[in-house]
Design a protein around this motif. Structure first.
Motif, PDB file in Angstrom:
ATOM      1  N   UNK A   1       0.838  -1.209   0.000  1.00 42.54           N
ATOM      2  CA  UNK A   1       0.000   0.000   0.000  1.00 42.54           C
ATOM      3  C   UNK A   1       0.867   1.251   0.000  1.00 42.54           C
ATOM      4  N   UNK A   2       0.597   2.163  -0.934  1.00 40.73           N
ATOM      5  CA  UNK A   2       1.307   3.438  -0.991  1.00 40.73           C
ATOM      6  C   UNK A   2       0.766   4.369   0.088  1.00 40.73           C
ATOM      7  N   UNK A   3       1.676   5.095   0.768  1.00 39.50           N
ATOM      8  CA  UNK A   3       1.269   6.061   1.784  1.00 39.50           C
ATOM      9  C   UNK A   3       2.130   7.313   1.668  1.00 39.50           C
ATOM     10  N   UNK A   4       1.646   8.400   2.242  1.00 41.14           N
ATOM     11  CA  UNK A   4       2.438   9.625   2.339  1.00 41.14           C
ATOM     12  C   UNK A   4       3.082   9.700   3.719  1.00 41.14           C
ATOM     13  N   UNK A   5       4.161  10.468   3.814  1.00 42.17           N
ATOM     14  CA  UNK A   5       4.863  10.665   5.098  1.00 42.17           C
ATOM     15  C   UNK A   5       5.214   9.328   5.748  1.00 42.17           C
ATOM     16  N   UNK A   6       5.862   8.477   4.979  1.00 41.05           N
ATOM     17  CA  UNK A   6       6.200   7.134   5.446  1.00 41.05           C
ATOM     18  C   UNK A   6       7.020   7.154   6.730  1.00 41.05           C
ATOM     19  N   UNK A   7       7.899   8.147   6.881  1.00 41.60           N
ATOM     20  CA  UNK A   7       8.807   8.187   8.030  1.00 41.60           C
ATOM     21  C   UNK A   7       8.081   8.389   9.355  1.00 41.60           C
ATOM     22  N   UNK A   8       6.851   8.933   9.313  1.00 44.39           N
ATOM     23  CA  UNK A   8       6.098   9.120  10.558  1.00 44.39           C
ATOM     24  C   UNK A   8       4.829   8.267  10.595  1.00 44.39           C
ATOM     25  N   UNK A   9       4.683   7.381   9.617  1.00 41.87           N
ATOM     26  CA  UNK A   9       3.480   6.553   9.525  1.00 41.87           C
ATOM     27  C   UNK A   9       3.440   5.539  10.677  1.00 41.87           C
ATOM     28  N   UNK A  10       2.251   5.291  11.222  1.00 35.64           N
ATOM     29  CA  UNK A  10       2.077   4.365  12.343  1.00 35.64           C
ATOM     30  C   UNK A  10       1.989   2.930  11.816  1.00 35.64           C
TER      31      UNK A  10
END
Length: 260
Positions: A142-151
């Motif tokens: 799954x593609x997400x934004x802001x991966x570095x802070x993703x839970x």
């Protein structure tokens, strides 16, 4: 009772290795496996791998998740096991071995870079917000934004235990694109029930999923995982992905004995 063990890691995905060619290890003792993998009361690892004899290949890979249960294929674990087999003197620069998902071929160079052939992938299921495929283990991509802070831990667990995948569940990968043929990913692994620093079958799944959905035209893809960098290459024809190779460092950490 003492067990001699070897600790390896591949891009931060760490494993307890045991030479079980004499079949001394109690393979059905899930509590023992779980204890050895425990980071506070045992050695500490994402999984435990037994190296065993095999009649038709160089060795057999038996893989357990850190929860103590035998599991499906582990790409980084397979790469580390190749390095372990080389340390034991079983192989030199190349090998074939058998795992739960079938036959694997691999090479290892003097710098400890292992290139492991993964299973062919003949089905990539594209959905509105995610892709699902099996690269030896099941993977949700799954593609997400802001991966570095993703839970990753909570969102990954929610998907892993959802009705989407039933009781067996799935590993869950969250991805962002960083360049034309480069992607960053973070993975929630079933059986570990947490985020790991790297997942080899996950990196393989992400690379194929990105090609299948047109995010990249490359057949050589760089994956930035939390524990380092992996490379996945493949040949694609009529939606079938073959000659799939997972490449990266496999590093010996230490060996020891543990009383149980």
């Amino acid at each position: 009772m003492y067990y001699t063990f070897y600790k390896y890691q591949g891009t931060g995905n760490d494993f307890v290795m045991i030479d079980n060619r004499d079949l001394h290890f109690p393979k059905n003792d899930t509590k023992l496996v779980k204890k050895l993998c425990d980071r506070r009361f045992g050695i500490g690892a994402d999984g435990l791998i037994l190296l065993e004899n095999d009649d038709s290949t160089d060795f057999r890979m038996v893989y357990y998740n850190s929860d103590g249960n035998e599991s499906s294929m582990c790409g980084n674990g397979g790469r580390c096991l190749v390095a372990f087999a080389k340390q034991l003197g079983i192989i030199d620069a190349e090998t074939t071995f058998i795992a739960t998902d079938g036959l694997h071929y691999a090479t290892i160079n003097e710098e400890g870079i292992v290139s492991l052939q993964m299973k062919d992938v003949d089905e990539v299921q594209e959905h509105e917000n995610h892709v699902f495929l099996n690269t030896g283990s099941p993977h949700h991509v799954q593609m997400v934004e802001d991966l570095h802070i993703f839970d990753v831990r909570n969102q990954g667990a929610k998907i892993r235990f959802s009705d989407l995948y039933g009781q067996a569940g799935s590993n869950v990968n969250f991805v962002s694109q960083t360049d034309e043929n480069k992607f960053a990913l973070r993975t929630y692994e079933r059986g570990v029930e947490d985020e790991t620093l790297s997942c080899g079958t996950g990196a393989t799944a992400v690379a194929i999923a990105m090609k299948a959905t047109g995010k990249t035209n490359s057949s050589i893809i760089e994956l930035q995982v939390e524990g380092g960098t992996l490379e996945v290459s493949f040949t694609e024809k009529n939606g079938i992905y073959s000659h799939v190779f997972l490449k990266g460092q496999a590093t010996f950490v230490f060996e020891g004995k543990i009383e149980v």
